[in-house]
Scaffold this active site. Structure first.
Site, mmCIF file in Angstrom:
data_model
loop_
_atom_site.group_PDB
_atom_site.id
_atom_site.type_symbol
_atom_site.label_atom_id
_atom_site.label_comp_id
_atom_site.label_asym_id
_atom_site.label_seq_id
_atom_site.Cartn_x
_atom_site.Cartn_y
_atom_site.Cartn_z
ATOM 1 N N ASP A 1 1.410 6.179 -13.565
ATOM 2 C CA ASP A 1 0.826 5.171 -14.221
ATOM 3 C C ASP A 1 -0.259 6.061 -15.006
ATOM 4 O O ASP A 1 -1.303 6.217 -14.529
ATOM 5 C CB ASP A 1 0.806 4.203 -14.071
ATOM 6 N N ASP B 1 0.994 -1.295 -0.487
ATOM 7 C CA ASP B 1 0.576 -0.147 -0.254
ATOM 8 C C ASP B 1 0.970 1.667 -0.510
ATOM 9 O O ASP B 1 1.993 1.127 0.195
ATOM 10 C CB ASP B 1 -1.178 0.137 1.399
ATOM 11 N N HIS C 1 6.596 -5.131 -14.538
ATOM 12 C CA HIS C 1 5.986 -6.279 -13.697
ATOM 13 C C HIS C 1 4.935 -7.011 -15.231
ATOM 14 O O HIS C 1 4.035 -8.183 -14.522
ATOM 15 C CB HIS C 1 5.096 -4.998 -13.545
ATOM 16 N N ASP C 2 5.046 -6.892 -15.757
ATOM 17 C CA ASP C 2 4.893 -7.682 -16.996
ATOM 18 C C ASP C 2 6.473 -8.846 -17.634
ATOM 19 O O ASP C 2 5.673 -9.878 -18.280
ATOM 20 C CB ASP C 2 4.584 -6.990 -18.383
ATOM 21 N N ASP D 1 0.774 3.587 -20.453
ATOM 22 C CA ASP D 1 0.274 2.605 -21.108
ATOM 23 C C ASP D 1 -0.522 2.247 -22.389
ATOM 24 O O ASP D 1 -1.303 3.112 -22.442
ATOM 25 C CB ASP D 1 -0.804 1.886 -19.989
ATOM 26 N N GLU E 1 4.458 3.307 -23.213
ATOM 27 C CA GLU E 1 4.605 2.160 -23.233
ATOM 28 C C GLU E 1 3.621 1.609 -24.584
ATOM 29 O O GLU E 1 2.782 1.731 -25.454
ATOM 30 C CB GLU E 1 3.958 0.871 -22.217
#
Ligand code: TEU
Ligand code: CA
Length: 560
Positions: free
Chosen positions: A99, A30, A328-329, A201, A256
């Protein structure tokens, strides 16, 4: 010539909040958890945090499905917590990049809930609706990135909506000027709050062709790429965004842009094209696929060098690179490009860091990379939390297209969940990430690999990253020097030089698990060693490199 800017000189650290630090024992990372670790990031020396989404979300795709862009996800805290984080980061001289997920919203966003109600609803045209070919058949054969059709039937109006990702992520209709204005207003609201930029994104997918014919079949579905990626108006919309929002603030932007070529990058992120500051390219992480993106093999070093070198030389003085091994991907860098066997993990993680941080571009560190965190030993599909991995198993395997034996090694090697296990802070229960039960399992190697141990050991991967970051601050050549690849045909060594005025660096990285002989180029004999991941010296004509050795030599300045 490349203009000097703060974001070219910065090092960025990506935080995936769900897995970073839990402050209240519910097992979910968090915002207060992040604030509590800012001193750790300050000590590492990074300049900017890229925060993966923290907005309100039903979490079908861990926050990449947003139902309120101006509110914080309950599990992550409150807007007050966010404001506190931003202020605490700024106090330490750390910037925060948000993001921005605006190719799609959640299906629980109020725009979509209105849109689906009727064909005459004022929000109808915020999304992309089409009639089916017939009542049982979607408008075309496109498949979504997460498996299944890219179209979802909606009973209320007997039509289909487009979703390039999950069916809970309907695509916005950027051709509608009202949609663009809503997004620009929302972006300005965040900028006025004082944030320092946006990571955008799948921004290359916002513009779709008007005609939407069937795509070429690959696997079970048709490919939407020619119609939805780098679509007809994408540059126009980004220029509009730049004019109306971005240009008004001192912020940085990174797009991205999966599928981007160097030619396209020069437009998206050109010095004078007034779109974005830089893009993420995907060639080095998407050239190893066996079954679609799924694979268990390493990219050959010569291929990797060719790709990265092309980006280095093509963008020189015209556009700006982003540098990354993982996010993270993607699976963990050391497991994928290095060697995570215990005897090689540390040295190969340092080698990868050297190789990346000495190139031209803004480096991105993904949380835990600075600790040499590894892939997770997944045992069966039940271990996954990620929608993409779960769906992929169903689509490729459960229906018998490929045997479990063939597919499983690929899925576990490439699964996005490799990157999403909790950051390993110390050697206590749950790696110090939470006092409760984590939402996804902690990697069992946390007693060996954790931040407490890494920060205490001056020879650690952490301290090596810290040194690379500080070298960048002291040596403009690392940021602005011209790149040249040497020994391009070597399958063992990645060697390049950087040149700026009368200065020159030699970067040598061994990707081999064997010893390799390396002839030091004449002009670097007797040069200074800037950094090395071994105790080796480099004053002889030929050095025997240890497995995964890396070093950087700095030629003495030539007389002017
Ligand atoms: O990723 C989009 C993307 O380009 C995909 O290729 C992505 O790599 C995915 O893993 C498919 O293999 C972005 C986000 O980074 C990702 O986390 C989201 O799931 C996705 O967009 C949808 O918002
Ligand atoms: Ca929590």
């Amino acid at each position: 010539m490349t203009k000097k800017t703060w974001w070219k000189e910065a090092v960025i650290y990506q935080i995936y909040p769900r897995s970073f630090m839990d402050s209240n024992g519910d097992g979910i990372g968090d915002i207060k958890g992040i604030t509590s670790r800012l001193d750790y990031l300050k000590y590492l020396g990074i300049d900017v945090i890229w925060l993966s989404p923290v907005y309100k979300s039903p979490n079908d795709d861990n926050g990449y499905d947003i139902n309120d862009y101006q509110a914080i996800m309950d599990e992550f805290g409150t807007m007050e917590d966010f404001d506190e984080l931003l202020a605490a980061a700024h106090e330490r001289g750390i910037r925060i990049v948000m993001d921005l997920v605006v190719n799609h919203t959640s299906d629980e966003h109020k725009w979509f809930m209105e849109s689906r109600k009727s064909k005459i609803n004022e929000y109808r045209d915020y999304y992309i609706w089409r009639e089916g070919k017939d009542p049982q058949t979607p408008p075309n054969n496109w498949g979504s990135c997460f498996g299944g059709s890219a179209w979802q039937y909606d009973q209320a109006t007997d039509m289909y909506y487009l979703h390039l990702f999950s069916k809970k992520q309907p695509d916005l209709n950027w051709d509608n000027p009202k949609v663009r204005q809503e997004i620009f207003d929302m972006m300005a609201w965040w900028c006025d709050k004082g944030i320092d930029g946006f990571r955008m994104d799948v921004i290359s997918m916002i513009s779709k062709t008007k005609e939407m014919p069937d795509g070429e079949i690959s696997g079970l579905y048709g490919n939407f790429e020619p119609y939805c990626v780098h679509g007809p108006n994408v540059h126009k919309y980004l220029q509009e965004m730049n004019e109306k929002v971005l240009s008004k603030y001192d912020i940085m932007t990174v797009g991205e842009t999966s599928g981007v070529t160097t030619e396209l990058a020069k437009q998206y992120a050109g010095e004078d094209t007034h779109e974005l500051n830089m893009v993420f390219q995907f060639e080095h992480v998407e050239s190893d696929g066996k079954y679609g993106k799924w694979t268990d093999r390493k990219i050959p070093l010569t291929t990797l060098k060719k790709i990265l070198s092309r980006w280095q030389t093509e963008l020189y003085n015209t556009a700006w690179n982003s540098l990354y091994w993982n996010n993270h991907d993607q699976p963990r860098a050391v497991s994928r490009f290095g060697d995570d066997r215990p005897e090689y993990r540390k040295i190969s993680a340092k080698m990868l860091a050297t190789c990346l941080h000495m190139m031209q571009g803004t480096p991105y560190i993904y949380q835990g990379e600075e600790l040499g965190m590894t892939n997770y030993p997944f045992k069966d599909p039940e271990d996954f939390r990620d929608i993409e991995s779960i769906q992929a198993y169903k689509e490729w395997c459960a229906n018998g297209r490929i045997s479990h034996e063939d597919f499983w090694p690929c899925l576990r090697f490439k699964s996005r969940d490799n990157a999403r296990t909790p950051v390993q802070w110390d050697d206590t229960e749950q790696a110090g990430f939470t006092s409760g039960t984590p939402w996804i399992a902690v990697n069992p190697n946390y007693r060996e690999i954790n931040a407490k141990k890494e920060t205490a050991d001056p020879d650690s991967i952490f301290h090596y990253y810290k040194k690379l970051i500080s070298l960048r601050k002291q040596n403009p050549i690392i940021v602005y020097g011209k790149y040249e690849l040497l020994f391009k045909d070597s399958e063992d060594l990645f060697v390049y030089t950087r040149t700026l005025e009368n200065k020159k660096l030699l970067v040598v990285c061994s990707f081999s698990d064997r010893e390799t002989a390396f002839p030091i180029p004449e002009e670097f004999i007797g040069a200074n060693c800037m950094i090395s991941n071994t105790e080796n010296t480099y004053d002889t004509q030929t050095v025997t490199l240890r497995p995964y050795e890396a070093f950087v030599l700095q030629k003495p300045d030539s007389p002017q």
